[in-house]
Design a protein around this motif. Structure first.
Motif, PDB file in Angstrom:
ATOM      1  N   ALA A  55      13.501  15.986  28.690  1.00 37.76           N
ATOM      2  CA  ALA A  55      14.298  14.867  29.206  1.00 37.76           C
ATOM      3  C   ALA A  55      14.341  14.838  30.732  1.00 37.76           C
ATOM      4  N   GLY A  56      13.907  15.901  31.380  1.00 37.32           N
ATOM      5  CA  GLY A  56      13.990  15.974  32.829  1.00 37.32           C
ATOM      6  C   GLY A  56      12.922  15.148  33.532  1.00 37.32           C
ATOM      7  N   ILE A  57      13.283  14.619  34.694  1.00 40.02           N
ATOM      8  CA  ILE A  57      12.335  13.974  35.600  1.00 40.02           C
ATOM      9  C   ILE A  57      12.285  14.878  36.829  1.00 40.02           C
ATOM     10  N   PHE A  58      11.125  15.414  37.155  1.00 38.29           N
ATOM     11  CA  PHE A  58      11.054  16.466  38.154  1.00 38.29           C
ATOM     12  C   PHE A  58      10.303  16.012  39.405  1.00 38.29           C
ATOM     13  N   ALA A  59      10.848  16.453  40.557  1.00 33.90           N
ATOM     14  CA  ALA A  59      10.224  16.183  41.853  1.00 33.90           C
ATOM     15  C   ALA A  59      10.537  17.362  42.766  1.00 33.90           C
ATOM     16  N   TYR A  60       9.568  17.831  43.513  1.00 34.20           N
ATOM     17  CA  TYR A  60       9.805  18.949  44.427  1.00 34.20           C
ATOM     18  C   TYR A  60      10.695  18.499  45.579  1.00 34.20           C
ATOM     19  N   ARG A  61      11.614  19.372  45.959  1.00 32.98           N
ATOM     20  CA  ARG A  61      12.622  18.985  46.947  1.00 32.98           C
ATOM     21  C   ARG A  61      12.052  18.758  48.335  1.00 32.98           C
ATOM     22  N   ASP A  62      10.853  19.244  48.606  1.00 32.28           N
ATOM     23  CA  ASP A  62      10.239  19.012  49.915  1.00 32.28           C
ATOM     24  C   ASP A  62       9.328  17.782  49.921  1.00 32.28           C
ATOM     25  N   ASP A  63       9.358  17.012  48.833  1.00 32.86           N
ATOM     26  CA  ASP A  63       8.515  15.821  48.724  1.00 32.86           C
ATOM     27  C   ASP A  63       9.412  14.585  48.633  1.00 32.86           C
ATOM     28  N   LEU A  64       9.830  14.071  49.768  1.00 35.66           N
ATOM     29  CA  LEU A  64      10.728  12.920  49.799  1.00 35.66           C
ATOM     30  C   LEU A  64      10.130  11.735  49.049  1.00 35.66           C
ATOM     31  N   GLY A  65       8.836  11.539  49.201  1.00 42.23           N
ATOM     32  CA  GLY A  65       8.193  10.403  48.545  1.00 42.23           C
ATOM     33  C   GLY A  65       8.316  10.457  47.029  1.00 42.23           C
ATOM     34  N   ALA A  66       8.232  11.658  46.461  1.00 40.96           N
ATOM     35  CA  ALA A  66       8.344  11.792  45.006  1.00 40.96           C
ATOM     36  C   ALA A  66       9.728  11.379  44.518  1.00 40.96           C
ATOM     37  N   TRP A  67      10.762  11.721  45.296  1.00 45.07           N
ATOM     38  CA  TRP A  67      12.125  11.347  44.906  1.00 45.07           C
ATOM     39  C   TRP A  67      12.327   9.843  45.008  1.00 45.07           C
ATOM     40  N   ILE A  68      11.797   9.251  46.068  1.00 42.35           N
ATOM     41  CA  ILE A  68      11.912   7.799  46.229  1.00 42.35           C
ATOM     42  C   ILE A  68      11.190   7.084  45.096  1.00 42.35           C
ATOM     43  N   HIS A  69      10.004   7.580  44.743  1.00 45.51           N
ATOM     44  CA  HIS A  69       9.222   6.966  43.666  1.00 45.51           C
ATOM     45  C   HIS A  69       9.967   7.077  42.338  1.00 45.51           C
ATOM     46  N   ALA A  70      10.508   8.263  42.026  1.00 46.00           N
ATOM     47  CA  ALA A  70      11.205   8.451  40.756  1.00 46.00           C
ATOM     48  C   ALA A  70      12.445   7.573  40.660  1.00 46.00           C
ATOM     49  N   LEU A  71      13.181   7.487  41.761  1.00 49.49           N
ATOM     50  CA  LEU A  71      14.401   6.689  41.753  1.00 49.49           C
ATOM     51  C   LEU A  71      14.071   5.199  41.666  1.00 49.49           C
ATOM     52  N   THR A  72      13.021   4.779  42.364  1.00 50.24           N
ATOM     53  CA  THR A  72      12.602   3.382  42.306  1.00 50.24           C
ATOM     54  C   THR A  72      12.174   3.005  40.896  1.00 50.24           C
ATOM     55  N   ALA A  73      11.473   3.922  40.228  1.00 49.01           N
ATOM     56  CA  ALA A  73      11.019   3.644  38.858  1.00 49.01           C
ATOM     57  C   ALA A  73      12.190   3.417  37.917  1.00 49.01           C
ATOM     58  N   LEU A  74      13.314   4.101  38.156  1.00 42.41           N
ATOM     59  CA  LEU A  74      14.474   3.961  37.280  1.00 42.41           C
ATOM     60  C   LEU A  74      15.256   2.677  37.545  1.00 42.41           C
ATOM     61  N   ARG A  75      14.866   1.890  38.539  1.00 42.79           N
ATOM     62  CA  ARG A  75      15.453   0.559  38.711  1.00 42.79           C
ATOM     63  C   ARG A  75      14.986  -0.379  37.597  1.00 42.79           C
ATOM     64  N   ASP A  76      13.829  -0.068  37.011  1.00 38.58           N
ATOM     65  CA  ASP A  76      13.308  -0.859  35.890  1.00 38.58           C
ATOM     66  C   ASP A  76      14.157  -0.562  34.658  1.00 38.58           C
ATOM     67  N   PRO A  77      14.820  -1.551  34.076  1.00 38.58           N
ATOM     68  CA  PRO A  77      15.688  -1.308  32.924  1.00 38.58           C
ATOM     69  C   PRO A  77      14.984  -0.621  31.763  1.00 38.58           C
ATOM     70  N   ALA A  78      13.717  -0.960  31.536  1.00 38.98           N
ATOM     71  CA  ALA A  78      12.989  -0.337  30.423  1.00 38.98           C
ATOM     72  C   ALA A  78      12.767   1.152  30.690  1.00 38.98           C
ATOM     73  N   ASN A  79      12.397   1.501  31.916  1.00 38.28           N
ATOM     74  CA  ASN A  79      12.205   2.914  32.259  1.00 38.28           C
ATOM     75  C   ASN A  79      13.518   3.685  32.140  1.00 38.28           C
ATOM     76  N   TRP A  80      14.593   3.078  32.633  1.00 40.48           N
ATOM     77  CA  TRP A  80      15.892   3.751  32.559  1.00 40.48           C
ATOM     78  C   TRP A  80      16.307   3.950  31.107  1.00 40.48           C
ATOM     79  N   ALA A  81      16.097   2.952  30.260  1.00 43.31           N
ATOM     80  CA  ALA A  81      16.493   3.045  28.857  1.00 43.31           C
ATOM     81  C   ALA A  81      15.742   4.168  28.144  1.00 43.31           C
TER      82      ALA A  81
END
Length: 345
Positions: free
Chosen positions: A271-297
């Protein structure tokens, strides 16, 4: 059974994950009818004795007779810096000692050496503990050990998710600096920072209108004041031996984006979504993806499934049974029973 615990702090004043794990383990013992008392080793906000969920708590200010009371206990329990004190008392009085290891630090394993029961809070901590003890003679080893994943009663945390991206504890090791960087790069999200129980808290830079900081919230109020406001939980922690906040969030189907520490990889599972803490871009990408209602669901369904899986785990029953076995097999209890047979009319 009379169980006496000695720890630094305790809920509701001290709101760290280790203390809430301890409380989650002591509650069922009290529910089984055992006498459970926690003595605090550090001055806190509360100066008078109180009770929470059947567990009595004695603040440091009222604890002058701790040693005398503990000497009469059937089982002693501790974690972190209080273990050596209780270990000495347990040896002198022949009282069974249980120790909780919340991390894989050498000091924790060393202090727990020779304990009658060692509780590891995850499988990876257990493996590291066994590697540590393998280098020492048999008499140095704990007499028994079990794994108890920090128990989360999902019904006590389940709510309707809110809209914020949330971080609990804003210190540097928990990812406070990264949290506000993510906020600056994703203005479409609102960010909720919750002050933690320890460590210097990192506040957001000025002129970030999408950020809010709230004071620390007692564990029993997290559902109403944190999870009901959260749509995504962020955990860019440098170190997590398990990650209780993530599992609490899962109870409401709140997705979690986390740095892949061994503890978070184990606790979050698929169930985890993982991103390395030194990779700001990965966190932005993961969070942006969860704006999509289908991805969040989809992520929410996985979170709920993991919550259900962990809720069904038998850890708490195994813990209570293990402590009761310590009581049943204690030399002091055996002596009492023998004397009662001798002197029975």
């Amino acid at each position: 059974m009379s169980l006496v615990a000695r720890v630094y702090g305790y809920p509701p004043d001290h709101n760290a994950g280790s203390e809430w794990m301890l409380h989650s383990m002591l509650r069922p013992l009290a529910e089984r009818g055992h006498d459970v008392t926690v003595w605090l080793s550090h001055p806190g906000k509360t100066e008078k004795r109180y009770e929470i969920d059947g567990v009595r708590v004695v603040p440091f200010q009222e604890g002058l007779d701790f040693a005398a009371q503990a000497a009469e206990a059937d089982v002693l329990l501790s974690h972190f810096e209080n273990v050596p004190v209780l270990a000495g008392l347990a040896r002198d009085r022949r009282i069974p000692l249980a120790v909780i290891c919340h991390d894989n630090f050498a000091t924790s394993f060393h202090n727990a050496a020779g304990a009658d029961l060692v509780v590891y809070n995850s499988e990876w901590i257990r493996r590291d503990g066994e590697i540590f003890y393998a280098r020492y003679p048999r008499e140095f080893l704990p007499r028994n050990s079990i794994v108890v994943r920090p128990p989360v009663l999902a019904d006590e945390y389940r709510t309707q998710p809110g809209e914020a991206a949330t971080l609990v504890n804003l210190n540097a090791d928990k990812g406070g600096e990264l949290f506000w960087q993510i906020a600056a790069w994703t203005p479409e999200w609102n960010f909720l920072g919750v002050r933690g129980a320890y460590g210097q808290q990192i506040m957001p830079p000025p002129r970030l209108p999408n950020c809010e900081v709230v004071d620390g919230v007692p564990g029993q109020q997290m559902r109403d004041h944190v999870y009901s406001r959260s749509r995504v939980m962020l955990m860019p922690s440098l170190y997590e031996s398990w990650g209780r906040v993530a599992i609490e969030a899962f109870a409401s189907g709140i997705p979690v984006i986390a740095h892949p520490t061994p503890g978070l990889v184990e606790s979050l599972g698929d169930a985890g979504i993982f991103a390395y803490r030194d990779d700001l871009g990965a966190w932005i990408h993961a969070l942006t993806a969860l704006r999509d209602p289908a991805n969040w669901a989809q992520a929410s369904l996985r979170a709920k499934a993991r919550s259900l899986e962990l809720s069904a785990a038998p850890d708490l029953d195994q813990w209570c049974d293990a402590v009761e076995t310590l009581w049943d097999t204690s030399p002091r209890i055996s002596t009492r029973r023998a004397l009662s047979r001798i002197w029975r009319p």
